[in-house]
Structure formats: C-alpha cells, structure tokens
Motif scaffolding. Structure first.
Motif, PDB file in Angstrom:
ATOM      1  N   GLU A   1      -4.533  23.205  39.279  1.00 53.62           N
ATOM      2  CA  GLU A   1      -5.390  23.478  40.428  1.00 53.62           C
ATOM      3  C   GLU A   1      -6.660  22.630  40.310  1.00 53.62           C
ATOM      4  O   GLU A   1      -7.049  22.233  39.211  1.00 53.62           O
ATOM      5  CB  GLU A   1      -5.739  24.977  40.476  1.00 53.62           C
ATOM      6  N   ARG A   2      -7.306  22.384  41.450  1.00 53.19           N
ATOM      7  CA  ARG A   2      -8.502  21.539  41.462  1.00 53.19           C
ATOM      8  C   ARG A   2      -9.724  22.242  40.878  1.00 53.19           C
ATOM      9  O   ARG A   2     -10.548  21.640  40.203  1.00 53.19           O
ATOM     10  CB  ARG A   2      -8.850  21.158  42.910  1.00 53.19           C
ATOM     11  N   ASP A   3      -9.839  23.541  41.213  1.00 57.13           N
ATOM     12  CA  ASP A   3     -11.108  24.236  40.969  1.00 57.13           C
ATOM     13  C   ASP A   3     -10.872  25.428  40.051  1.00 57.13           C
ATOM     14  O   ASP A   3     -10.403  26.473  40.492  1.00 57.13           O
ATOM     15  CB  ASP A   3     -11.648  24.697  42.339  1.00 57.13           C
TER      16      ASP A   3
ATOM     17  N   LYS B   1      -6.106  29.166  44.459  1.00 60.47           N
ATOM     18  CA  LYS B   1      -6.791  28.158  45.269  1.00 60.47           C
ATOM     19  C   LYS B   1      -6.471  26.841  44.585  1.00 60.47           C
ATOM     20  O   LYS B   1      -7.064  26.512  43.558  1.00 60.47           O
ATOM     21  CB  LYS B   1      -8.293  28.459  45.312  1.00 60.47           C
TER      22      LYS B   1
ATOM     23  N   CYS C   1      -8.821  21.598  47.401  1.00 60.21           N
ATOM     24  CA  CYS C   1     -10.279  21.648  47.462  1.00 60.21           C
ATOM     25  C   CYS C   1     -10.709  22.144  48.830  1.00 60.21           C
ATOM     26  O   CYS C   1      -9.915  22.233  49.762  1.00 60.21           O
ATOM     27  CB  CYS C   1     -10.882  20.285  47.147  1.00 60.21           C
ATOM     28  N   GLY C   2     -11.957  22.473  48.967  1.00 60.88           N
ATOM     29  CA  GLY C   2     -12.553  22.816  50.260  1.00 60.88           C
ATOM     30  C   GLY C   2     -12.215  24.158  50.812  1.00 60.88           C
ATOM     31  O   GLY C   2     -11.269  24.793  50.753  1.00 60.88           O
TER      32      GLY C   2
END
Ligand code: MD6
Ligand code: FE
Length: 216
Positions: free
Chosen positions: A137-139, A212, A215-216
């Motif tokens: 995941e990005r975050d 999640k 992103c964003g």
C-alpha cells in the motif's frame, strides 16, 4: 460497572498492541448485509489461486473489490485497478462494506478511514497463510480492517522483524481486527485451518481486509 451491565454490550474490544484492537463479534449484527454485498462481487470476480513470483500457486484463493485489488504473478505483488482474469475493473466496493470498515476503524480509534480496496481471502481446511508484512500500500499511516467469517483461525501476530516471536490470536466468525500506526508493518500469518463445517459459512474461512492502497 457491574458484570450484568457489561454483558448487555457483548464482548468488549481487546487491545492486542498499542495500535491493534480486536473487536470480538463486531461483524455479527451486519453479517447478512455483508454477505449480501459480497455475493455479486464473487459472481463478477470469482475466487482464484494466484501465482507467486516464485512460480507456485498460493494455497489461499482470493479476489478483490474496490478501485484497486491486490494481485500476484510472476512479476511480483502489487495493486492493480483491473482483474487479470476478466481484464475488467474490479467490482466496486459496496457502500455497506465501506461504511462497515470505516465504522470498525473508528471504534478502534482510527477516524476517517476510507478504504479503496477490499481483499477477500478464501481458506479451506488445511490452508494456511505464511508470515508476511502488508507493504504494497502507498500510505502506511492508514490502518487495515480485517473481518473473519466462517471457520475459526489462529492468527500469528509477530513483530517488525520476521524472526520476532509471534502471539497466537484466535479469530472467530464475526471478529474484526483493526491495526495501524506503529503496528502496521508487523509480520503476521494464519495457521492451517482445522477441519470443520461452519453452520452459516460451510467448510471454509473467508477473510476480508479493507485497505487504503492508493493515494489521495
Ligand atoms: C487473514 N489476514 O486473516 C489474513 N493482513 O486471512 C491478513 O493477512 C491481514 O488480517 C493485514 C491486516 C490484517 C490481516
Ligand atoms: Fe496481511
């Protein structure tokens, strides 16, 4: 508070680590709504055994819904907006599932969780999931919400190094596990599922993990 008052509210949240909370039976009141939401997802994107980068078939069968879905093939592990089997976008994340995941996260102390991916794992008796970290995941500031359905499992909950000792956490039908913060990158896995038939779910364990991923 006297014991009879506590019983009125059912099992209480159980903190397993600073940022990891087990909510026993939290999904039970919403179980049928969750299963109703899952049915069209599974029709559009059936469970399948993906290949690992090493060329083996995964023991766990999986599928996804949401803007992004977790995939594995010879090229590696990643999130993809499309189902490699159908070539189509993954089925949308049903609103009831998004709302349930967000509410679970909030109860566990993570406000504002808005998942864009739900990975659905299917285990038969004997299937296990080896120790891993969730790091595609990005975050990593966003938590993961995990919902267990069907046959019980023993969840291995380790540390930030693969060799760290693991706790064994029993997970039952309807349990929700939320983790984030400093626990987000802990190693974890699932011991082989014991033979059995669950009265509602049959001869299987199904696990939903809400993430999640983008992103964003
Ligand atoms: C499972 N769960 O319980 C597999 N990952 O079937 C996971 O791998 C997992 O439950 C991250 C956070 C929660 C999880
Ligand atoms: Fe995981």
């Amino acid at each position: 508070m006297i014991q009879s008052d506590l019983d009125l509210f059912g099992p209480q949240p159980h903190r397993l680590a600073n940022h990891t909370v087990l909510l026993p039976g939290f999904a039970l009141p919403d179980l049928e709504a969750i299963l109703d939401a899952l049915r069209p997802v599974l029709r559009a994107a059936p469970f399948r055994h993906m290949c690992t980068p090493g060329g083996l078939h995964m023991a766990v069968a999986l599928t996804n819904c949401g803007e992004l879905g977790w995939v594995s093939d010879a090229k590696g592990y990643r999130y993809s907006p499309t189902d490699p089997v159908s070539g189509q976008p993954w089925p949308a994340l049903p609103d009831v599932l998004t709302a349930f995941a967000s509410r679970s996260a909030a109860v566990a102390g993570f406000d504002g969780f808005a998942p864009d991916a739900c990975l659905v794992n299917h285990y038969q008796p004997g299937t296990r999931l080896t120790l891993h970290q969730d790091r595609d995941e990005r975050d990593f500031d966003q938590p993961i919400v995990s919902v267990s359905l069907g046959l019980p499992a023993v969840f291995l909950f380790g540390g930030l190094q693969r060799a760290d000792r693991t706790q064994r956490i029993p997970l039952s039908h309807g349990d929700v596990l939320v983790w984030g913060g400093e626990d987000r990158l802990r190693f974890h896995g699932v011991l082989p599922i014991k033979p059995g038939v669950h009265p509602r779910m049959g001869e299987r364990r199904v696990n939903l993990t809400f993430r999640k991923a983008g992103c964003g």
